[in-house]
Design a protein around this motif. Structure first.
Motif, PDB file in Angstrom:
ATOM      1  N   LEU A  86       0.843  -1.188   0.000  1.00  0.00           N
ATOM      2  CA  LEU A  86       0.000   0.000   0.000  1.00  0.00           C
ATOM      3  C   LEU A  86       0.881   1.242   0.000  1.00  0.00           C
ATOM      4  CD1 LEU A  86      -2.599  -1.045   2.705  1.00  0.00           C
ATOM      5  CD2 LEU A  86      -3.092  -0.579   0.304  1.00  0.00           C
ATOM      6  N   PRO A  87       0.460   2.300  -0.676  1.00  0.00           N
ATOM      7  CA  PRO A  87       1.239   3.541  -0.641  1.00  0.00           C
ATOM      8  C   PRO A  87       1.372   4.081   0.783  1.00  0.00           C
ATOM      9  CG  PRO A  87      -0.496   3.676  -2.300  1.00  0.00           C
ATOM     10  CD  PRO A  87      -0.703   2.405  -1.545  1.00  0.00           C
ATOM     11  N   GLN A  88       0.344   3.860   1.623  1.00  0.00           N
ATOM     12  CA  GLN A  88       0.373   4.334   3.006  1.00  0.00           C
ATOM     13  C   GLN A  88      -0.200   3.255   3.926  1.00  0.00           C
ATOM     14  OE1 GLN A  88       1.419   5.514   5.822  1.00  0.00           O
ATOM     15  NE2 GLN A  88       1.513   7.536   4.889  1.00  0.00           N
ATOM     16  N   PRO A  89       0.651   2.377   4.462  1.00  0.00           N
ATOM     17  CA  PRO A  89       0.149   1.324   5.351  1.00  0.00           C
ATOM     18  C   PRO A  89      -0.283   1.838   6.727  1.00  0.00           C
ATOM     19  CG  PRO A  89       2.527   1.141   5.096  1.00  0.00           C
ATOM     20  CD  PRO A  89       2.070   2.226   4.165  1.00  0.00           C
ATOM     21  N   ASN A  90       0.186   3.031   7.130  1.00  0.00           N
ATOM     22  CA  ASN A  90      -0.245   3.600   8.399  1.00  0.00           C
ATOM     23  C   ASN A  90      -1.661   4.135   8.200  1.00  0.00           C
ATOM     24  OD1 ASN A  90      -0.782   5.130  10.670  1.00  0.00           O
ATOM     25  ND2 ASN A  90       1.289   5.944  10.822  1.00  0.00           N
ATOM     26  N   ALA A  91      -2.635   3.419   8.753  1.00  0.00           N
ATOM     27  CA  ALA A  91      -4.040   3.771   8.537  1.00  0.00           C
ATOM     28  C   ALA A  91      -4.472   5.007   9.313  1.00  0.00           C
ATOM     29  CB  ALA A  91      -4.931   2.586   8.890  1.00  0.00           C
ATOM     30  N   CYS A  92      -3.573   5.558  10.125  1.00  0.00           N
ATOM     31  CA  CYS A  92      -3.880   6.792  10.855  1.00  0.00           C
ATOM     32  C   CYS A  92      -3.505   8.038  10.052  1.00  0.00           C
ATOM     33  CB  CYS A  92      -3.141   6.800  12.199  1.00  0.00           C
ATOM     34  SG  CYS A  92      -3.652   5.470  13.298  1.00  0.00           S
ATOM     35  N   ILE A  93      -2.936   7.832   8.860  1.00  0.00           N
ATOM     36  CA  ILE A  93      -2.503   8.948   8.020  1.00  0.00           C
ATOM     37  C   ILE A  93      -3.259   8.909   6.688  1.00  0.00           C
ATOM     38  CG2 ILE A  93      -0.546   9.985   6.786  1.00  0.00           C
ATOM     39  CD1 ILE A  93       1.276   8.798   8.938  1.00  0.00           C
ATOM     40  N   ASN A  94      -3.949   9.993   6.373  1.00  0.00           N
ATOM     41  CA  ASN A  94      -4.638  10.145   5.080  1.00  0.00           C
ATOM     42  C   ASN A  94      -5.558   8.980   4.738  1.00  0.00           C
ATOM     43  OD1 ASN A  94      -3.322  12.602   4.639  1.00  0.00           O
ATOM     44  ND2 ASN A  94      -1.569  11.564   3.715  1.00  0.00           N
ATOM     45  N   SER A  95      -6.275   8.460   5.726  1.00  0.00           N
ATOM     46  CA  SER A  95      -7.175   7.339   5.464  1.00  0.00           C
ATOM     47  C   SER A  95      -8.560   7.550   6.049  1.00  0.00           C
ATOM     48  CB  SER A  95      -6.587   6.059   6.052  1.00  0.00           C
ATOM     49  OG  SER A  95      -6.615   6.131   7.467  1.00  0.00           O
ATOM     50  N   GLY A  96      -8.825   8.736   6.558  1.00  0.00           N
ATOM     51  CA  GLY A  96     -10.121   9.012   7.165  1.00  0.00           C
ATOM     52  C   GLY A  96     -10.191   8.674   8.642  1.00  0.00           C
TER      53      GLY A  96
END
Length: 149
Positions: A86-96
């Protein structure tokens, strides 16, 4: 080869009705509220176009406070499991999501998965997980995907 064909046939039967299945979520997942690119027109598979992004909106509610969330995606083709990055695996960043997640509050995770042109045109079962700070499955869903040009 027969084994692979048999596994694919079995997975087609298992995923015949509702496409999205809960695979061990500790949170309450609103399966009917999940929106995934390419899942609305085909009755059996979600269609992911190579060279484009597959987008998802995933509503869920955790019964406990969660400090951190990270996403993990893999594809299952018979006995093989292939991780997708995933481009951003940290779901606390830019994921709603706003971390820490509060207990008993609805959340909506949004993500975009690049479908690379080098992927083969095959049918896979995608497993998408949201893991908490202890690597416990907060959310786990599976759904069938046909990769197409």
């Amino acid at each position: 080869m027969r084994y692979l064909v048999l596994l694919l046939a079995i997975s087609a039967v298992v995923y015949g009705g509702s496409k999205v299945r809960n695979c061990g979520s500790s949170a309450t997942v609103n399966v009917n509220g999940i929106k995934i690119t390419g899942c609305d027109k085909n009755p059996r598979n979600c269609i992911f176009k190579k060279g484009q992004n597959a987008n998802m909106s995933l509503p869920f509610t955790s019964s406990t406070q969660i400090q951190a969330v990270h996403a993990k995606v893999s594809g299952h083709l018979g006995p093989l499991t292939v991780p997708f990055s995933l481009p951003q695996p940290n779901a606390c960043i830019n994921s709603g999501l706003v971390c820490p997640l509060q207990a008993d509050q609805p959340n909506v995770y949004v993500a975009s998965l690049p479908v690379k042109r080098i992927y083969p045109s095959v049918r896979v079962i995608v497993q998408w997980e949201l893991l908490d700070e202890h690597d416990n499955k907060l959310v786990c869903i599976k759904f069938p995907v046909q990769l197409q040009n």
